[in-house]
Scaffold this motif. Structure first.
Motif, PDB file in Angstrom:
ATOM      1  N   GLY A   9       0.821  -1.201   0.000  1.00  0.00           N
ATOM      2  CA  GLY A   9       0.000   0.000   0.000  1.00  0.00           C
ATOM      3  C   GLY A   9       0.853   1.249   0.000  1.00  0.00           C
ATOM      4  N   ALA A  10       0.223   2.355   0.402  1.00  0.00           N
ATOM      5  CA  ALA A  10       0.893   3.651   0.481  1.00  0.00           C
ATOM      6  C   ALA A  10       0.027   4.570   1.323  1.00  0.00           C
ATOM      7  N   TYR A  11       0.670   5.578   1.915  1.00  0.00           N
ATOM      8  CA  TYR A  11      -0.036   6.608   2.691  1.00  0.00           C
ATOM      9  C   TYR A  11      -0.869   6.028   3.846  1.00  0.00           C
ATOM     10  N   GLY A  12      -0.466   4.891   4.399  1.00  0.00           N
ATOM     11  CA  GLY A  12      -1.211   4.300   5.501  1.00  0.00           C
ATOM     12  C   GLY A  12      -2.404   3.474   5.071  1.00  0.00           C
ATOM     13  N   LEU A  13      -2.476   3.078   3.801  1.00  0.00           N
ATOM     14  CA  LEU A  13      -3.599   2.302   3.269  1.00  0.00           C
ATOM     15  C   LEU A  13      -3.080   1.043   2.580  1.00  0.00           C
ATOM     16  N   ARG A  14      -3.701  -0.098   2.881  1.00  0.00           N
ATOM     17  CA  ARG A  14      -3.454  -1.320   2.113  1.00  0.00           C
ATOM     18  C   ARG A  14      -4.398  -1.303   0.911  1.00  0.00           C
ATOM     19  N   LEU A  15      -3.851  -1.548  -0.281  1.00  0.00           N
ATOM     20  CA  LEU A  15      -4.631  -1.405  -1.500  1.00  0.00           C
ATOM     21  C   LEU A  15      -5.004  -2.768  -2.079  1.00  0.00           C
ATOM     22  N   LEU A 140      19.376   9.845  -5.007  1.00  0.00           N
ATOM     23  CA  LEU A 140      20.574   9.435  -5.739  1.00  0.00           C
ATOM     24  C   LEU A 140      21.824   9.538  -4.878  1.00  0.00           C
ATOM     25  N   ALA A 141      21.789  10.415  -3.859  1.00  0.00           N
ATOM     26  CA  ALA A 141      22.921  10.549  -2.935  1.00  0.00           C
ATOM     27  C   ALA A 141      22.861   9.540  -1.793  1.00  0.00           C
ATOM     28  N   GLY A 142      21.863   8.647  -1.826  1.00  0.00           N
ATOM     29  CA  GLY A 142      21.783   7.594  -0.822  1.00  0.00           C
ATOM     30  C   GLY A 142      20.859   7.863   0.341  1.00  0.00           C
ATOM     31  N   ASN A 143      20.045   8.923   0.254  1.00  0.00           N
ATOM     32  CA  ASN A 143      19.117   9.243   1.325  1.00  0.00           C
ATOM     33  C   ASN A 143      17.752   8.604   1.056  1.00  0.00           C
ATOM     34  N   ALA A 144      17.042   8.270   2.110  1.00  0.00           N
ATOM     35  CA  ALA A 144      15.725   7.656   1.973  1.00  0.00           C
ATOM     36  C   ALA A 144      14.672   8.722   1.694  1.00  0.00           C
ATOM     37  N   VAL A 145      13.884   8.536   0.659  1.00  0.00           N
ATOM     38  CA  VAL A 145      12.768   9.428   0.363  1.00  0.00           C
ATOM     39  C   VAL A 145      11.491   8.749   0.841  1.00  0.00           C
ATOM     40  N   VAL A 146      10.757   9.421   1.714  1.00  0.00           N
ATOM     41  CA  VAL A 146       9.545   8.846   2.316  1.00  0.00           C
ATOM     42  C   VAL A 146       8.356   9.002   1.379  1.00  0.00           C
ATOM     43  N   CYS A 147       8.219  10.159   0.741  1.00  0.00           N
ATOM     44  CA  CYS A 147       7.122  10.391  -0.189  1.00  0.00           C
ATOM     45  C   CYS A 147       7.478  11.558  -1.093  1.00  0.00           C
ATOM     46  N   ASP A 148       6.801  11.635  -2.237  1.00  0.00           N
ATOM     47  CA  ASP A 148       7.118  12.640  -3.238  1.00  0.00           C
ATOM     48  C   ASP A 148       6.225  13.867  -3.122  1.00  0.00           C
ATOM     49  N   ASP A 149       4.923  13.712  -3.377  1.00  0.00           N
ATOM     50  CA  ASP A 149       4.083  14.907  -3.515  1.00  0.00           C
ATOM     51  C   ASP A 149       2.970  15.032  -2.490  1.00  0.00           C
ATOM     52  N   LEU A 150       2.827  14.078  -1.579  1.00  0.00           N
ATOM     53  CA  LEU A 150       1.796  14.154  -0.545  1.00  0.00           C
ATOM     54  C   LEU A 150       2.339  13.586   0.761  1.00  0.00           C
ATOM     55  N   ILE A 151       2.258  14.387   1.820  1.00  0.00           N
ATOM     56  CA  ILE A 151       2.555  13.907   3.168  1.00  0.00           C
ATOM     57  C   ILE A 151       1.231  13.615   3.864  1.00  0.00           C
ATOM     58  N   ASP A 154       0.398  10.624  10.557  1.00  0.00           N
ATOM     59  CA  ASP A 154      -0.240   9.854  11.626  1.00  0.00           C
ATOM     60  C   ASP A 154       0.329  10.382  12.934  1.00  0.00           C
ATOM     61  N   GLY A 155      -0.296  11.447  13.465  1.00  0.00           N
ATOM     62  CA  GLY A 155       0.274  12.121  14.628  1.00  0.00           C
ATOM     63  C   GLY A 155       1.620  12.707  14.261  1.00  0.00           C
ATOM     64  N   PRO A 156       2.684  12.335  14.980  1.00  0.00           N
ATOM     65  CA  PRO A 156       4.013  12.897  14.702  1.00  0.00           C
ATOM     66  C   PRO A 156       4.805  12.115  13.666  1.00  0.00           C
ATOM     67  N   ARG A 157       4.153  11.237  12.909  1.00  0.00           N
ATOM     68  CA  ARG A 157       4.870  10.390  11.965  1.00  0.00           C
ATOM     69  C   ARG A 157       4.389  10.623  10.536  1.00  0.00           C
ATOM     70  N   VAL A 158       5.335  10.540   9.595  1.00  0.00           N
ATOM     71  CA  VAL A 158       5.031  10.632   8.171  1.00  0.00           C
ATOM     72  C   VAL A 158       4.854   9.219   7.629  1.00  0.00           C
ATOM     73  N   LEU A 159       3.727   8.975   6.957  1.00  0.00           N
ATOM     74  CA  LEU A 159       3.449   7.665   6.382  1.00  0.00           C
ATOM     75  C   LEU A 159       4.091   7.560   4.997  1.00  0.00           C
ATOM     76  N   ALA A 160       4.674   6.420   4.713  1.00  0.00           N
ATOM     77  CA  ALA A 160       5.392   6.228   3.451  1.00  0.00           C
ATOM     78  C   ALA A 160       4.445   6.319   2.267  1.00  0.00           C
ATOM     79  N   GLY A 161       4.888   7.001   1.225  1.00  0.00           N
ATOM     80  CA  GLY A 161       4.113   7.128  -0.005  1.00  0.00           C
ATOM     81  C   GLY A 161       4.573   6.130  -1.052  1.00  0.00           C
ATOM     82  N   PRO A 162       4.045   6.234  -2.277  1.00  0.00           N
ATOM     83  CA  PRO A 162       4.492   5.361  -3.373  1.00  0.00           C
ATOM     84  C   PRO A 162       5.990   5.454  -3.559  1.00  0.00           C
ATOM     85  N   ARG A 163       6.564   4.381  -4.054  1.00  0.00           N
ATOM     86  CA  ARG A 163       8.016   4.305  -4.149  1.00  0.00           C
ATOM     87  C   ARG A 163       8.498   4.830  -5.496  1.00  0.00           C
TER      88      ARG A 163
END
Length: 277
Positions: A9-15, A140-151, A154-163
């Motif tokens: 899934g993405a954004y806290g949803l199982r699809l 590309l520099a080796g950093n983790a991207v959590v999401c692209d265009d929508l945050i 869930d409280g103080p946490r960012v839910l992972a978006g599409p990869r």
């Protein structure tokens, strides 16, 4: 990756209902509610978005629409042209995720996010501010991207978006990456695939992108942070909890300004990767 896994899934949803999109989805924990995806041919039946406590309808830029029902949670896409599962996940899933998050008491923003070992930073910027190209350069520099265009928060946490991160032609050419997708939504896209991340990352604060005569990273006062965060809300309806915006604005914020030349991207990425809360 921590925790049990129950589908994708993405954004806290199982699809469910998308058989060909696993490569752009996040491994989903069982706590994420299931969203059923349906589709049918046709065009939008109205001109304006509507959002209520039980249903929503969003007009899409390709001339279609998506109707979202709260119980059971379902999104029905009406599309004038055939759209692949991968394209439906990104960018068309974003308004669905925003309203589904709202029904669960979650705030969402037009923004991206990247993570360091300490947690995640929200990356905000207006149109053509370089947000997606900055996220791609971070990846590309080796950093983790959590999401692209929508945050989705869930409280103080960012839910992972599409990869994936979607780039414009110039950014894809300059960075030397991206699978050409053609016209998707309102523009042509070049897609950079992202590595998996944790389903949720603790939010550390905010980076606001801007252009300037030199590369600099300056603190943003709390009142200005609140204004910018409020302006980035993804749904144009009153927040369920106005206090949530105050809590988000209480986190530290920095404005990253840089000249437009591509030679300034790598030094900017070094600044962001080294930033500490």
């Amino acid at each position: 990756m921590s925790g049990l896994i129950s589908g994708h899934g993405a954004y806290g949803l199982r699809l469910s209902g998308l058989d060909g999109a696993e490569r752009v989805l996040q491994a989903a924990p069982p706590s994420w509610p299931e969203l059923a995806i349906e589709r049918r041919p046709g065009r939008a039946t109205q001109e304006l978005d509507t959002v209520s406590d039980d249903e929503a309808l969003f007009v899409l830029r390709n001339g279609g629409e998506v109707a979202v029902e709260r119980s059971p949670l379902r999104a029905t896409f009406t599309m004038p042209v055939e759209v692949s599962d991968v394209e439906l996940v990104h960018p068309y899933l974003a308004p669905v995720a925003a309203v589904a998050g709202r029904w669960r008491g979650r705030e969402s923003l037009h923004a991206g996010s990247y993570a360091t070992a300490a947690g995640a930073w929200g990356l905000l910027g207006g149109r053509e501010s370089g947000k997606s190209s900055t996220l791609a350069a971070l990846a590309l520099a080796g950093n983790a991207v959590v999401c692209d265009d929508l945050i989705v928060l869930d409280g103080p946490r960012v839910l992972a978006g599409p990869r994936s991160v979607d780039l414009r032609a110039d950014a894809a050419r300059r960075l030397g990456v991206g699978e050409e997708l053609g016209l998707v939504g309102a523009r042509e896209r070049w897609r950079l695939a992202l590595d998996p991340v944790e389903p949720a990352s603790r939010l550390l604060g905010w980076i606001f992108l801007g252009w300037g005569e030199r590369l600099e990273l300056e603190p943003v006062p709390a009142g200005d942070r609140l204004r910018r965060i409020a302006a980035a809300r993804s749904l144009r309806v009153p927040p369920r909890d106005p206090g949530e915006l105050l809590r988000l604005a209480a986190l530290p914020g920095w404005e990253l300004r840089r000249p437009r030349g591509w030679e300034h991207v790598a030094p900017a990425i070094e600044l962001l990767a080294a930033l500490r809360p």
